[in-house]
Design an enzyme around this catalytic site. Structure first.
Site, PDB file in Angstrom:
ATOM      1  N   SER A   1     -20.153-110.673 -56.684  1.00 43.49           N
ATOM      2  CA  SER A   1     -19.710-110.677 -58.025  1.00 43.49           C
ATOM      3  C   SER A   1     -19.300-109.057 -58.455  1.00 43.49           C
ATOM      4  CB  SER A   1     -20.913-111.129 -59.037  1.00 43.49           C
ATOM      5  OG  SER A   1     -20.202-111.374 -60.431  1.00 43.49           O
TER       6      SER A   1
ATOM      7  N   LYS B   1     -20.465-120.480 -58.606  1.00 40.36           N
ATOM      8  CA  LYS B   1     -20.697-118.966 -59.018  1.00 40.36           C
ATOM      9  C   LYS B   1     -21.853-118.762 -60.086  1.00 40.36           C
ATOM     10  CE  LYS B   1     -18.640-115.096 -59.504  1.00 40.36           C
ATOM     11  NZ  LYS B   1     -20.399-114.451 -59.691  1.00 40.36           N
TER      12      LYS B   1
ATOM     13  N   LYS C   1     -15.330-114.821 -63.593  1.00 32.30           N
ATOM     14  CA  LYS C   1     -14.715-114.407 -62.383  1.00 32.30           C
ATOM     15  C   LYS C   1     -13.916-115.621 -61.809  1.00 32.30           C
ATOM     16  CE  LYS C   1     -16.964-110.190 -61.254  1.00 32.30           C
ATOM     17  NZ  LYS C   1     -18.193-110.213 -62.212  1.00 32.30           N
TER      18      LYS C   1
ATOM     19  N   SER D   1     -20.675-113.355 -65.732  1.00 26.63           N
ATOM     20  CA  SER D   1     -19.599-113.520 -64.357  1.00 26.63           C
ATOM     21  C   SER D   1     -19.119-115.007 -63.927  1.00 26.63           C
ATOM     22  CB  SER D   1     -20.270-112.816 -63.129  1.00 26.63           C
ATOM     23  OG  SER D   1     -20.359-111.544 -63.365  1.00 26.63           O
TER      24      SER D   1
END
Length: 429
Positions: free
Chosen positions: A115, A217, A58, A55
């Site tokens: 997420s 993140k 992203k 993720s």
């Protein structure tokens, strides 16, 4: 006895052969720490080894979205339409329903905190028509930023063997997010996000207990392990660090804290040096915004046909074609065709290669000009056409090149796809 004593005193060959690590990352697969003020790499471990981003993908999804937001093509209150494909994504997700809409600001917060994979695909489809188109935009932007070892195949980070990055490339992306979009970067500090009566906690646990953390993140898949990109500021010092391939979330976080603790004494306090001194970044100039878009546009899909269901959005959320800052293509006068006006094809054949479908003739002709400009030799002698058709209450225009045999059309389309142009082989009708 003497031989036994000597054997006990000499380290084993296994210990001697073990390379000395440049970091204390422990059992993580890769890591890097960068001083934002000087651009120096303070620690690294396998920082250029290919890894699955999970993720962390992203981060680039949001980078592209921020580009469109700054250009005014999308606003925080723009309603993004959820397709069945977006709604079908694997968890984690917001459980968005097909046909529903979500505000762009809520989609951003859903990516940062939960997420959410369905929100990531919704962003991709509303900006580029398809997730595959959007992934090509992401990859092209990564290359422009100097992330030369990164390839994106989706907007979420869900497993895909071809989707790869490195710790160093993720550090480059984090630096760009911080410096290129200061007006939007604050979203990565969001600790909690409320949506439709539910409250979601940010997966980045450093935000809740590691002093100075302001983002950015986390990521996890079975193939990738536990990943984390972090930005931490203390006493005019600013570090960006990436840890990839942790065994558990807790072990990954502990490795990140250890790396940062060791690196802060080496960091330089003060204002960041000019961008060009940073060795990780090819260019930190703010990317050029996408071209202005007309209101109430619908997606520019190569596959749009009478039976297709184009996704429309609100006036404020006008989706735009899958390109960030292409060279402008001047619209042609109605009834003309690119490069040669009404020149007839010199190649015979009943097949067309379709490169898009649009809701205005000018957009179709601009697409033809763009494709023809980049593939002049490939398309030489094939007449560009903007073929009109009606779908419900909307007039559409297919952008096509004519005069192919079936085999030639397939070969041409395959070559166009390698140039990042979507296309279809269609029999003339």
């Amino acid at each position: 006895m003497l031989l036994l004593a000597l054997a006990m005193a000499v380290p084993s060959t296994g210990v001697l052969a073990k390379p000395k690590s440049r970091s204390s990352g422990g059992a993580i697969a890769a890591a890097i720490v960068v001083d934002m003020n000087s651009g120096r790499i303070l620690q690294e471990q396998a920082s250029t080894a290919p890894r699955a981003p999970a993720s962390l993908t992203k981060m680039m999804t949001l980078y592209v979205l921020f580009s469109y937001m700054r250009a005014g093509a999308v606003g925080p209150d723009s309603e993004l339409v959820v397709t069945p494909y977006a709604a079908s994504q694997a968890p984690t997700k917001l459980n968005l329903k097909p046909g529903a809409t979500i505000r762009a600001a809520d989609a951003v917060n859903a990516l940062v905190t939960l997420s959410a994979n369905d929100a990531a695909v919704t962003i991709a489809e509303n900006l580029a028509g398809t997730e595959a188109n959007f992934a090509r935009v992401m990859t092209r932007k990564a290359q422009e930023l100097g992330m030369m070892s990164t390839l994106f195949r989706n907007a979420s980070g869900l497993p895909n063997d071809e989707q790869v990055t490195t710790a160093r490339d993720m550090a480059v992306l984090a630096q760009h997010l911080i410096r290129d979009f200061p007006e939007y970067y604050g979203c990565f500090q969001t600790k909690y996000f409320a949506y439709h009566g539910r409250r979601y906690r940010n997966h980045n646990r450093l935000l809740f207990g590691y002093k100075g953390t302001d983002g950015i993140k986390t990521g996890y898949t079975r193939a990738a392990g536990f990943n984390l990109t972090a930005s931490v500021r203390r006493d005019d010092k600013h570090l960006v660090a990436v840890v990839l391939g942790g065994r558990t979330g807790a072990q990954r976080d502990a490795a990140m804290r250890a790396l940062l603790d060791q690196s802060f004494p080496k960091a330089i306090a003060g204002r960041p040096k000019p961008v060009e001194t940073a060795p990780l970044v090819a260019s930190l100039e703010t990317p050029a915004p996408p071209p202005p878009v007309a209101k109430k546009r619908v997606f520019a899909l190569a596959s749009a046909a009478p039976t297709a269901e184009p996704v429309s959005v609100s006036q404020d959320a006008a989706p735009i074609a899958a390109k960030l800052a292409p060279a402008p293509v001047q619209p042609m006068a109605p009834g003309t065709t690119p490069e040669g006006s009404n020149k007839m094809a010199t190649s015979a054949g009943p097949y067309h290669v379709q490169v898009g479908a649009f809701t205005s003739q000018g957009e179709a002709e601009s697409r033809l000009g763009e494709v023809r400009g980049r593939a002049t030799t490939l398309l030489d002698g094939h007449q560009p056409l903007a073929v009109a058709f009606q779908k419900d209450d909307t007039q559409w225009y297919r952008a096509r090149f004519a005069g192919f045999s079936q085999d030639n059309a397939k070969s041409t389309c395959a070559q166009l796809k390698r140039m990042s142009f979507d296309c279809l082989v269609m029999r003339a009708n």
